[in-house]
Each structure stands twice: as C-alpha cells, then as structure tokens.
Design an enzyme around this catalytic site. Sequence first.
Site, PDB file in Angstrom:
ATOM      1  N   PHE A 146       0.903  -1.182   0.135  1.00 25.17           N
ATOM      2  CA  PHE A 146      -0.092  -0.031   0.095  1.00 25.17           C
ATOM      3  C   PHE A 146       0.763   1.388   0.172  1.00 25.17           C
ATOM      4  O   PHE A 146       1.567   1.373   0.871  1.00 25.17           O
ATOM      5  CB  PHE A 146      -1.074   0.150   1.342  1.00 25.17           C
ATOM      6  CG  PHE A 146      -1.811   1.272   1.274  1.00 25.17           C
ATOM      7  CD1 PHE A 146      -3.188   0.984   0.469  1.00 25.17           C
ATOM      8  CD2 PHE A 146      -1.519   2.562   1.657  1.00 25.17           C
ATOM      9  CE1 PHE A 146      -3.930   2.272   0.067  1.00 25.17           C
ATOM     10  CE2 PHE A 146      -2.238   3.611   1.648  1.00 25.17           C
ATOM     11  CZ  PHE A 146      -3.414   3.734   1.005  1.00 25.17           C
ATOM     12  N   ASP A 231       9.435   2.953   2.065  1.00 20.70           N
ATOM     13  CA  ASP A 231       8.221   3.598   2.419  1.00 20.70           C
ATOM     14  C   ASP A 231       7.937   3.370   3.966  1.00 20.70           C
ATOM     15  O   ASP A 231       7.205   2.521   4.408  1.00 20.70           O
ATOM     16  CB  ASP A 231       7.032   3.394   1.523  1.00 20.70           C
ATOM     17  CG  ASP A 231       5.597   3.766   1.879  1.00 20.70           C
ATOM     18  OD1 ASP A 231       5.589   4.539   2.881  1.00 20.70           O
ATOM     19  OD2 ASP A 231       4.813   3.829   1.015  1.00 20.70           O
ATOM     20  N   LYS A 260       2.440  10.776   7.465  1.00 21.11           N
ATOM     21  CA  LYS A 260       1.387  10.694   8.640  1.00 21.11           C
ATOM     22  C   LYS A 260       2.024  11.173   9.916  1.00 21.11           C
ATOM     23  O   LYS A 260       1.680  12.412   9.929  1.00 21.11           O
ATOM     24  CB  LYS A 260       1.323   9.011   8.848  1.00 21.11           C
ATOM     25  CG  LYS A 260       0.451   8.351   7.789  1.00 21.11           C
ATOM     26  CD  LYS A 260      -0.309   6.895   7.818  1.00 21.11           C
ATOM     27  CE  LYS A 260      -1.196   6.695   6.910  1.00 21.11           C
ATOM     28  NZ  LYS A 260      -0.803   5.675   5.833  1.00 21.11           N
TER      29      LYS A 260
END
Length: 405
Positions: A146, A231, A260
């Site tokens: 993702f 990531d 985030k």
Amino acid sequence: MTLTAPRGSAELIRAEAPVLAHNYHPLPVVVARAEGAWVEDVEGRRYLDLLAGYSALNFGHRHPALIEAARRQLDRVTLTSRAFHHDGLAGFAESLAALTGQDMVLPMNTGAEAVESAVKVARKWAYEVKGVPEGAATIVVAAGNFHGRTTTLVSFSTDDEARAGYGPYTPGFRVVPYGDADAVADAVGDTTAAVLIEPIQGEAGVVIPPEGHLRAVREITRRAGCLFVADEIQSGLGRTGTTLAVEHEDVVPDLVLLGKALGGGIVPVSAVVGRRDVLGVLRPGQHGSTFGGNPLATAVGTAVTELLATGGFQRRARELGAVLDADLTALHGHGVVAHRARGLWAGIDIDPAVGTGREIAERLLREGVLVKETHGSTIRIAPPLTIGEDDLHRALTALRTVLAA
Ligand SMILES: *Cc1c(COP(=O)(O)O)cnc(C)c1O
C-alpha cells in the site's frame, strides 16, 4: 441550510450519505473532540483510540508541544509558497535529515505525494546517473503493497478493490512476492531504477518480512546498482520502537519516505529524505508543490523531530509493545488465530468463527475502543505511543471480552 439545534450522532451520520462520496465505510462514531489516546463523540461518550489515524497520531491527539508549535506559527506566517524562502525551512530540513541519518529532504504534503516524488526521483536518477535508456526504467515493488491512492500508485497495487476501474495503468512496475529476496534478486537488472517496499506492510495487516530480508534487499540493490526506497510512511517515526523500521536490521536505504505522524496529527506533512547524489537530481522547476514545506507544516514537522530526538517515544513503543505482544499471545486460541507485532503495532488475525474484522471492530466500539479491520478477519492495533499502560490493558481487556462473547 440553517441549523436550529445541534445534531446528534445518528442524525449526522444520516446527513452524510446524500452529500459525501462513499469512498469510506466508517464505524458509526461521530468524533467531536479528542485528547491524548481518548476521543469523545457528539453525545459525550469516550473511546480509546487504538487506530491513531493509521499512525498519523503517534503522539496522541493534540500533543501540547505540537499544538503550541502550531499556535506560535499561526501568529506569524502560515504560507509563503516555495517562491520565497521562509525562516522555518532550513531548521526543518536539518532536523529531519539528522533524525533519519540522511543528507537531504524534499518536503511534500501527503504520503502518496512522497511516494510519487520518489518514483519521479528514482526514474530521473536511473536515466541521468545509472544510464538507463529513456523510458525503460522499472521499479520493483511487492505484492500486498500500500503506497497511496494516485493513478500511478494504484497501477501496481495487488488489491483489486484499490485498483480496478482506474486504468489505463502506469507502466514500469514489476511486482514480486513480499519478503522474497530471491524474487527481488531475479527481478532487478540493468533497467531497474529502484526497489520500493514497506519495511513492514501496514495496510496488508502489519506483515513483517523474514528476518534479514531488509539487509538482503540492501545488498541486492547495491550489487544491481539500483536504489532501495523504503516507504516508512506508516512504519516510521517511532511506531516500531525505533525511529525507522529499517533500523531493526541496521539498514540505510537510499531514499526513505515519511508522512502520517510527521504532521503531528495537525496538518499533512510528508517528505522524501535521502542521499545528496540521489535527491540532487532534482533541479529548479523539475518538481514542486504549492503547500510542500509551508511554514505551518515545517513548524509542526520540526516539533515532531524534536519529540523523536529524545528517544523517549521509541522506548515507550518498545516497552508497551512487549506488553501488547504478551497480551495478544495470551489470546491465541481464545478468538485469536495469530498475530504479528513490532513495537506498539500489531496485526491480529481473528478466528473467522468468532467474527469478521469489521464485526470485531463494531463490538469493540460498543466497549469504548476504536480499531479498524484491515481486510478479512484481520484488525490492526496502533495506539498513540503516549497511551497509558492502564489504558492499553483496558483496551486489551475489552478485546478479550468481545472475543469471548
Ligand atoms: C498511508 C500510507 C501511504 C499514503 O499516505 P496518504 O497520506 O494517505 O497519501 C503511503 N504509504 C504507506 C505505507 C501508508 O501507510
């Protein structure tokens, strides 16, 4: 529309349906305020937040130091665009580079933008530095990934729900099984720009690769003369007990993607951090963002790096993570089939006979605990790193109750 009286939770949920795109299926809770690990709904019911904004709230809701940094900045200057310098940019880049042990920082806003930026930088690096023929660069990625929701990023998603219906898809990606170093080695070659992976796959259900995998990928990419792009948008910034998840294997990637929690739960802040000879391929006019590196974002982002520089949050994630891991192990055979945990982060496979992930999340909601299923019968636990040990126990007791019901 005039509102005569404040609307309750049920009314607000009903009001969304005709006017809000249905791209989410939220739990039926309407949050009105929050503090630390707790949120409160419109009716004043309190819930422990064990999702923490998919790790965007690693420091809890409204951490005082972060709110203070944002307030101070709101009183001075909030947006300049990168057409000008501003007095917070240098400090942000210096502190984030120092925290991650990298040379340079490219500030963006959302996680997907950081990944997109890395894809662009890796391709440009391949053409200009590695000498890959124009248009031939490939990026090796992992199944179950993702990386965000843009057309390019869903092009190499293996989740049909995320991908279907959005073609034509961006070419230039090669998918290999996650955690399979031999497959990575077979996939890289003369035209490979990069291997892009999550050190731990968050959305897939906190999937941890086999021990040594990150070191193997580092070695394979070094030998193949391509970049290792990690990531760490969900795994980074304290969540796993270290600043970056790659530290568990003492690995230094060429590019690291952050997002985030970098925005402190206040504003979207993301970044690509990496080596000077890689990020250095970008020259004026070749990439940009109106909001990337804005004064409010850098004020909050710098405050985030200062919190992490103490090491206290990482330590807390390790200590509470051990508690979480032990409590989850005790639930094996009591509604839990398996779990994977690293730091204060766990994916829990619920016995399908007990309920789907969604059903467990709905039952936990009624017990005053917020979690979200990732898919199927897996739920993810990612509390704020600031959660009290008593509150963590309270949440796990609620889980035990729900699984026993
Ligand atoms: C959330 C996430 C993204 C995308 O971030 P957005 O801010 O939602 O665009 C990318 N990669 C990983 C690993 C993520 O968890």
